[in-house]
Scaffold this motif. Structure first.
Motif, PDB file in Angstrom:
ATOM      1  N   ARG A  22       0.942  -1.207   0.167  1.00 55.40           N
ATOM      2  CA  ARG A  22       0.106   0.036  -0.121  1.00 55.40           C
ATOM      3  C   ARG A  22       1.005   1.104  -0.086  1.00 55.40           C
ATOM      4  N   THR A  23       0.371   2.377  -0.608  1.00 60.74           N
ATOM      5  CA  THR A  23       1.080   3.450  -0.628  1.00 60.74           C
ATOM      6  C   THR A  23       0.238   4.627  -0.017  1.00 60.74           C
ATOM      7  N   TYR A  24       1.097   5.244   0.806  1.00 63.99           N
ATOM      8  CA  TYR A  24       0.499   6.480   1.543  1.00 63.99           C
ATOM      9  C   TYR A  24       1.303   7.846   1.218  1.00 63.99           C
ATOM     10  N   VAL A  31       3.845   6.428   8.861  1.00 64.58           N
ATOM     11  CA  VAL A  31       3.237   5.130   8.646  1.00 64.58           C
ATOM     12  C   VAL A  31       3.846   4.191   9.760  1.00 64.58           C
ATOM     13  N   SER A  34       1.724   4.210  12.655  1.00 66.23           N
ATOM     14  CA  SER A  34       0.371   3.511  12.398  1.00 66.23           C
ATOM     15  C   SER A  34       0.486   1.818  12.615  1.00 66.23           C
ATOM     16  N   TRP A  44      -6.991  -0.576  13.441  1.00 66.54           N
ATOM     17  CA  TRP A  44      -7.027  -1.324  12.107  1.00 66.54           C
ATOM     18  C   TRP A  44      -6.741  -2.861  12.329  1.00 66.54           C
ATOM     19  N   ASP A 134      -6.311  -2.794   3.912  1.00 65.39           N
ATOM     20  CA  ASP A 134      -7.533  -1.679   3.614  1.00 65.39           C
ATOM     21  C   ASP A 134      -7.793  -1.190   4.874  1.00 65.39           C
ATOM     22  N   THR A 137      -5.533   1.385   5.723  1.00 68.16           N
ATOM     23  CA  THR A 137      -5.651   2.608   4.906  1.00 68.16           C
ATOM     24  C   THR A 137      -6.964   3.596   5.463  1.00 68.16           C
ATOM     25  N   THR A 138      -8.006   2.694   5.714  1.00 66.03           N
ATOM     26  CA  THR A 138      -9.341   3.414   6.416  1.00 66.03           C
ATOM     27  C   THR A 138      -8.996   4.226   7.537  1.00 66.03           C
ATOM     28  N   ARG A 140      -6.341   5.481   8.683  1.00 61.86           N
ATOM     29  CA  ARG A 140      -5.387   6.670   8.324  1.00 61.86           C
ATOM     30  C   ARG A 140      -6.176   7.655   7.609  1.00 61.86           C
ATOM     31  N   THR A 141      -7.085   7.251   6.825  1.00 62.80           N
ATOM     32  CA  THR A 141      -7.813   8.292   6.073  1.00 62.80           C
ATOM     33  C   THR A 141      -9.354   8.785   6.452  1.00 62.80           C
TER      34      THR A 141
END
Length: 163
Positions: A22-24, A31, A34, A44, A134, A137-138, A140-141
């Protein structure tokens, strides 16, 4: 909408590596936080407890699994903010995993590598990691949390075909 699987399988001298990335748009330090700070991993994957250091074993809780089990994680290597290598152990057996972070121009790629001695359960393992990444990712977003049913069994055939 079913998420597209991203995992790939690479042969090694001892088996195979399952690699997912995954890319952030974030620094490697952010990261890294996280995936290593218990308050952030709880968003997560699950919280952890114990004294984290190479050679030590901590306990991690899987908050998004039925019965929210705790399991042992031995830290093999910890090289902030670039590499974390661990071996997990529970009643199902052990897994050897690495998280590798590479930052370029304020963007960080996170690669999860599972070192496999067998591809027997790849159809279950791959979709699970896609789901958890995923979730990362969520977390973080702030987006909506994905549903596991969108990953498994939907991605099972893809991962089985890699073997």
């Amino acid at each position: 909408m079913t998420p597209e699987p991203t995992g790939r399988l690479v042969p090694t001298a001892t088996g195979h590596d399952l690699i997912l990335a995954r890319t952030y748009k974030a620094s490697a330090d952010d990261v890294w936080a996280s995936v290593t700070e218990p308050e952030r991993t709880a968003r997560w994957f699950g919280p952890w407890r114990g004294e984290a250091a190479p050679g030590n074993t901590i306990e991690v809780q899987m908050l998004f699994e039925e019965s929210e089990p705790w399991f042992a994680v031995r830290i093999e290597a910890c090289e902030p903010p670039r590499r974390l290598a661990v071996v997990t152990q529970d009643e199902a057996g052990g897994w050897s995993l690495e998280l590798l972070l590479t930052e370029t121009d304020g963007t960080t790629e996170l690669r999860l590598v599972q070192h496999l001695t067998s591809t027997e359960q790849l159809g279950e393992i791959g979709p699970g990691w896609e789901y958890y990444l995923d979730l990362l990712t969520t977390s973080r977003t702030g987006g909506p949390r994905p549903a596991f049913e969108d990953y498994y069994p939907a991605q099972q055939a893809y991962f089985e075909s890699l073997a």
